[in-house]
Structures are given as structure tokens and as C-alpha cells.
Design a protein around this motif. Sequence first.
Motif, short mmCIF file in Angstrom:
data_model
loop_
_atom_site.label_atom_id
_atom_site.label_comp_id
_atom_site.label_asym_id
_atom_site.label_seq_id
_atom_site.Cartn_x
_atom_site.Cartn_y
_atom_site.Cartn_z
N ARG A 68 51.49 36.91 37.61
CA ARG A 68 50.08 36.72 37.99
C ARG A 68 49.53 38.02 38.59
O ARG A 68 50.27 38.89 39.00
CB ARG A 68 49.92 35.57 38.97
N SER A 110 46.64 39.28 41.47
CA SER A 110 45.81 38.88 42.59
C SER A 110 44.34 38.89 42.16
O SER A 110 43.90 39.81 41.48
CB SER A 110 46.03 39.84 43.76
N VAL A 116 56.21 43.34 43.33
CA VAL A 116 54.78 43.39 43.61
C VAL A 116 54.34 44.84 43.41
O VAL A 116 54.79 45.73 44.11
CB VAL A 116 54.46 42.92 45.04
N LEU A 146 44.96 46.18 43.31
CA LEU A 146 45.32 44.79 43.52
C LEU A 146 46.76 44.57 43.15
O LEU A 146 47.37 45.35 42.43
CB LEU A 146 44.38 43.85 42.76
N ASP A 147 47.33 43.49 43.68
CA ASP A 147 48.74 43.21 43.47
C ASP A 147 48.97 42.49 42.15
O ASP A 147 48.30 41.51 41.84
CB ASP A 147 49.30 42.36 44.61
N GLU A 198 41.69 45.44 46.88
CA GLU A 198 41.52 46.03 48.20
C GLU A 198 41.31 47.52 48.03
O GLU A 198 41.87 48.12 47.12
CB GLU A 198 42.76 45.80 49.06
#
Length: 173
Positions: A48, A50, A14, A67-68, A54
Amino acid sequence: PLLRIGDPSQLEIVAALLSSDAVRLQPGVDAVVERWGGPDALSANLNRISPAAETKVSALGIDEQRLDAIFDITTPASERDGLGDGFAVFLRITEWQTEDALQVPLSALFKSNGDWAVFTASDGIVTAQTIRIGRQNTQFAEVLEGLEPGARVVTHPNDQLTSGAEIIARGSS
């Protein structure tokens, strides 16, 4: 926690990416995993991203939208013994690639009447050539039009260089 249960062969990475970087990535892009603790780099690909960013505060105290991005490790588990949950790694993500891009060093580019240009060198004479560039990284720019493959360009041109000027290649007398 006293105990964590999981399958180490099913690890994922991640990465908290800047939103401005993440928007240029598509699921399936490749990445190289380095500095994970083993002798060889590992392979991964983007599963993918996210959908929501944030606000995070950088080490310099700047608010950033991150974002992740979730990467699947594609290197077999037998080749990454010792890698575990929560380990720090470094990723080199392939944003885009092609086998046949014509490119010039960024040090050869200059602006001329609002367009990008380079000086080409032929028979000891330089000529300003307007070009259209595409993608670029920290060293090179992709040339979309205006320059032929094999053309010699002047790197680091100074402000006094003009079309028609004579040049002497380095190492010549």
C-alpha cells in the motif's frame, strides 16, 4: 527501549518515495531488495501507499513531498537471516514492464516540427521518420507507432544529418 517485541518473519519495508514517483505505482508491483547485508537480493511487492504526503527537506535543502510506500518481503524468512527492524536497504521498483515493447535508445531521438523522430538507415541512406513514443527510462523510449521492428536507427545524429544522406556503418571501409 530495553526490549522490542516482534516477529522477524513479518518484516515490511517502508520507503519514503517522492509523490511524483509514487503516483505511478499500483499495489502489487514487484521490487528487488538489494544491499540489505545478505549475499542475494530479496523479492518484495508493494502492499500500500500512504494517502497523504509530508514535506521533507532533502540533503540539498530542497522541500520535497514524500509519502510512505509499504512493501511486503516475499522472500522466505529462512533466506534473509540477520535482516531486522530499522535496517537500511535499497529498492529497485518495477514501475511497468512488458515483454514485447519496441524501443529505441534515447540517443537516437530528436525533435522535428514538435514531434519525436529518428533517422532510419536502409541501403546506406538515412530517412527521418516521425514516431510516437510512450514510456521511457534513462536509456530507452518505447515506440508506440511510426517504426517497424528490426528497423536500423542512427544513434547520436548530429545537426548536419538530413534525409537522403549517405552513411557508412562503423567498421566498414
